[in-house]
Design a protein around this motif. Sequence first.
Motif, mmCIF file in Angstrom:
data_model
loop_
_atom_site.group_PDB
_atom_site.id
_atom_site.type_symbol
_atom_site.label_atom_id
_atom_site.label_comp_id
_atom_site.label_asym_id
_atom_site.label_seq_id
_atom_site.Cartn_x
_atom_site.Cartn_y
_atom_site.Cartn_z
ATOM 1 N N GLU A 1 25.622 15.198 -44.116
ATOM 2 C CA GLU A 1 25.863 16.093 -45.175
ATOM 3 C C GLU A 1 25.197 17.646 -45.036
ATOM 4 O OE1 GLU A 1 27.272 15.011 -48.248
ATOM 5 O OE2 GLU A 1 27.580 12.946 -46.950
ATOM 6 N N VAL A 2 25.929 18.529 -44.871
ATOM 7 C CA VAL A 2 25.371 20.104 -44.905
ATOM 8 C C VAL A 2 25.648 20.538 -46.332
ATOM 9 C CG1 VAL A 2 25.949 22.042 -43.573
ATOM 10 C CG2 VAL A 2 26.506 19.757 -42.566
ATOM 11 N N GLY A 3 24.640 20.469 -47.065
ATOM 12 C CA GLY A 3 24.405 21.000 -48.359
ATOM 13 C C GLY A 3 25.514 19.949 -49.148
ATOM 14 N N GLN A 4 26.308 20.636 -49.911
ATOM 15 C CA GLN A 4 27.515 19.798 -50.714
ATOM 16 C C GLN A 4 28.669 19.617 -49.802
ATOM 17 O OE1 GLN A 4 28.268 22.520 -54.184
ATOM 18 N NE2 GLN A 4 26.197 21.525 -55.262
ATOM 19 N N ASN A 5 28.500 19.772 -48.434
ATOM 20 C CA ASN A 5 29.572 19.593 -47.440
ATOM 21 C C ASN A 5 29.559 18.405 -46.751
ATOM 22 O OD1 ASN A 5 31.125 22.306 -47.739
ATOM 23 N ND2 ASN A 5 29.120 22.894 -47.544
ATOM 24 N N PRO A 6 30.169 17.265 -47.085
ATOM 25 C CA PRO A 6 30.283 16.285 -46.484
ATOM 26 C C PRO A 6 31.045 16.228 -44.990
ATOM 27 C CG PRO A 6 31.574 15.707 -48.120
ATOM 28 C CD PRO A 6 30.986 17.063 -48.630
ATOM 29 N N VAL A 7 30.627 15.959 -43.816
ATOM 30 C CA VAL A 7 31.280 16.238 -42.719
ATOM 31 C C VAL A 7 31.343 14.776 -41.908
ATOM 32 C CG1 VAL A 7 31.227 17.328 -40.292
ATOM 33 C CG2 VAL A 7 30.414 18.628 -42.300
ATOM 34 N N LEU A 8 32.742 14.637 -41.234
ATOM 35 C CA LEU A 8 32.738 13.475 -40.509
ATOM 36 C C LEU A 8 33.003 13.727 -39.038
ATOM 37 C CD1 LEU A 8 33.905 10.680 -40.174
ATOM 38 C CD2 LEU A 8 36.152 11.545 -41.066
ATOM 39 N N VAL A 9 32.399 13.033 -38.187
ATOM 40 C CA VAL A 9 32.562 13.203 -36.876
ATOM 41 C C VAL A 9 33.345 11.740 -36.129
ATOM 42 C CG1 VAL A 9 31.437 13.661 -34.533
ATOM 43 C CG2 VAL A 9 30.746 14.794 -36.620
ATOM 44 N N VAL A 10 34.308 11.918 -35.498
ATOM 45 C CA VAL A 10 34.823 10.914 -34.916
ATOM 46 C C VAL A 10 35.277 10.860 -33.571
ATOM 47 C CG1 VAL A 10 37.268 11.278 -36.029
ATOM 48 C CG2 VAL A 10 36.586 8.803 -35.672
ATOM 49 N N ARG A 11 35.434 9.613 -32.717
ATOM 50 C CA ARG A 11 36.030 9.866 -31.477
ATOM 51 C C ARG A 11 37.401 9.368 -31.545
ATOM 52 N NH1 ARG A 11 33.793 10.397 -26.213
ATOM 53 N NH2 ARG A 11 31.530 10.068 -26.900
ATOM 54 N N ASP A 12 38.473 10.212 -31.064
ATOM 55 C CA ASP A 12 39.842 9.874 -30.822
ATOM 56 C C ASP A 12 40.162 8.860 -29.749
ATOM 57 O OD1 ASP A 12 40.627 11.326 -28.975
ATOM 58 O OD2 ASP A 12 40.939 13.174 -30.307
ATOM 59 N N GLY A 13 41.456 8.548 -29.669
ATOM 60 C CA GLY A 13 41.914 7.610 -28.756
ATOM 61 C C GLY A 13 41.981 8.202 -27.214
ATOM 62 N N GLU A 14 41.893 9.643 -27.390
ATOM 63 C CA GLU A 14 41.750 10.262 -25.896
ATOM 64 C C GLU A 14 40.265 10.737 -25.394
ATOM 65 O OE1 GLU A 14 44.221 13.907 -26.560
ATOM 66 O OE2 GLU A 14 46.171 12.465 -26.755
ATOM 67 N N GLY A 15 39.319 10.207 -26.120
ATOM 68 C CA GLY A 15 37.999 10.371 -25.928
ATOM 69 C C GLY A 15 37.361 11.507 -26.298
ATOM 70 N N ASN A 16 38.205 12.371 -27.166
ATOM 71 C CA ASN A 16 37.596 13.634 -27.673
ATOM 72 C C ASN A 16 36.858 13.435 -29.185
ATOM 73 O OD1 ASN A 16 38.941 15.294 -26.052
ATOM 74 N ND2 ASN A 16 40.967 14.816 -27.096
ATOM 75 N N VAL A 17 35.853 14.257 -29.208
ATOM 76 C CA VAL A 17 34.940 14.020 -30.497
ATOM 77 C C VAL A 17 35.389 15.108 -31.275
ATOM 78 C CG1 VAL A 17 32.578 14.078 -31.425
ATOM 79 C CG2 VAL A 17 32.810 13.159 -29.125
ATOM 80 N N ASN A 18 35.898 14.900 -32.422
ATOM 81 C CA ASN A 18 36.675 15.670 -33.521
ATOM 82 C C ASN A 18 35.562 15.532 -34.798
ATOM 83 O OD1 ASN A 18 38.936 16.077 -31.878
ATOM 84 N ND2 ASN A 18 39.663 14.151 -32.539
ATOM 85 N N ALA A 19 35.681 16.844 -35.418
ATOM 86 C CA ALA A 19 34.930 16.896 -36.802
ATOM 87 C C ALA A 19 35.829 17.404 -37.928
ATOM 88 C CB ALA A 19 33.769 18.096 -36.525
#
Length: 424
Positions: free
Chosen positions: A76-94
């Motif tokens: 949680e960045v203040g009122q901004n919820p953020v999601l970080v996930v790894r995809d099928g190619e191994g990349n980390v996305n936000a």
Amino acid sequence: MNQHDLLNVRHASLNEAKTAMSDLLAKRPSNYSLDAPLYNDPHMFRVDMEEVFQKEWLFVGMTSEVPKKGDYITVEVGQNPVLVVRDGEGNVNAFHNTCSHRGSLICTEHRGKVANLVCPYHQWTYDLKGNLLFAGTEMNQDFDKGQHGLRPAFCKTAGGFIFVCLGKEAPEDGFDEFLETLETYMEPYDAENTKLAAESTMYERANWKLVLENNRECYHCSASHPELLNTLLEWDDTEDPRAPQDFLKHYAEQSAQWDAEGIPHKLKSFGEVQRNRIVRMPLKKDTKVMTIDGSLASNKMLGRIKNPELGSMRILHLPNSWSHMQSDHFIVFRVLPISAQESIVTTKWFVHKDAVEGVDYDPDNLRKVWDATNEQDKVLGERNQLGINSLGYRPGPYSETYEFGVINFLNWYSNTIQRNLKNK
């Protein structure tokens, strides 16, 4: 007062805060603490959030927290919820953790694993790259799924660290150069092959800047941190004007061993007034890592490390993180603001991924020093906030030898706020 009038009042208050804030920062002496409103005013706090935490690169976590496809963490960045996930190619996305349908949170847990990202409200479904896969048959035939994917945030990784930026543009300020060096300095640790061994989340009744100021100096350490000083040498780097000759000799002996093993150690700094810095410093003689007695906390060394006496590689990233990298484990710290006078400090301990709890390491022993130090710093920060709230507070001078790190931080903060306000 109707909602439109209320919104106008809020905008007026925010604009007034921006003007007042800019004036206060423009006239402040660079070696003095800030005026009280910059530490406790809710309108100026909102400016901090808009101009710093919604525009600058923030540390959020480590890549080993999302080791496989579908693994995610949220923050949680203040009122901004953020999601970080790894995809099928191994990349980390936000992504912004908000559904493109009606805005509901998608991932509601602190961490987890998913095949796809499914909103629990109406089951809109996204793949791990944020593309909308399913929106139900209820949408009309003209509905274009391609226009309703998750909103991405800028995301970069280096040396196992994950950084995100929520701005419309991502600032440079030497950031890529820092990431390149971070990759090189973190190479011996093989951070991808570590695991989270322990985590603490501490609520502190203090402005986020007070948390950072406290971290940027060890002037207070001798009176407040007995556990930490069992192993820590308080000098900031080899250029520290306070560093005595016996320390410089100790550093020379240790660094010769590090050079022989190909372990980077020299001070590197990046960006405006050392926004980012990396340096390896020895711990006290005859100690190996930051435990109560200085002995190893884990039986398994990290990465390709052989020498248990690697000291602590200190990594600073403003506005919200510092770290201590050691031979058998490392510790990362993250600060996120809640309000003008509230912050959350998250501490995470990492060990080799094959280390077995209860066999190779004891989590209580691993975290004992920094649990104590964090609690002591919390007391100091909250007392600092209470004093600043007083009518009797006025900005005071920093020591240019003992508190130069604080001066650098506030100069970076002041310059960043003023630059971002001008660039609107």
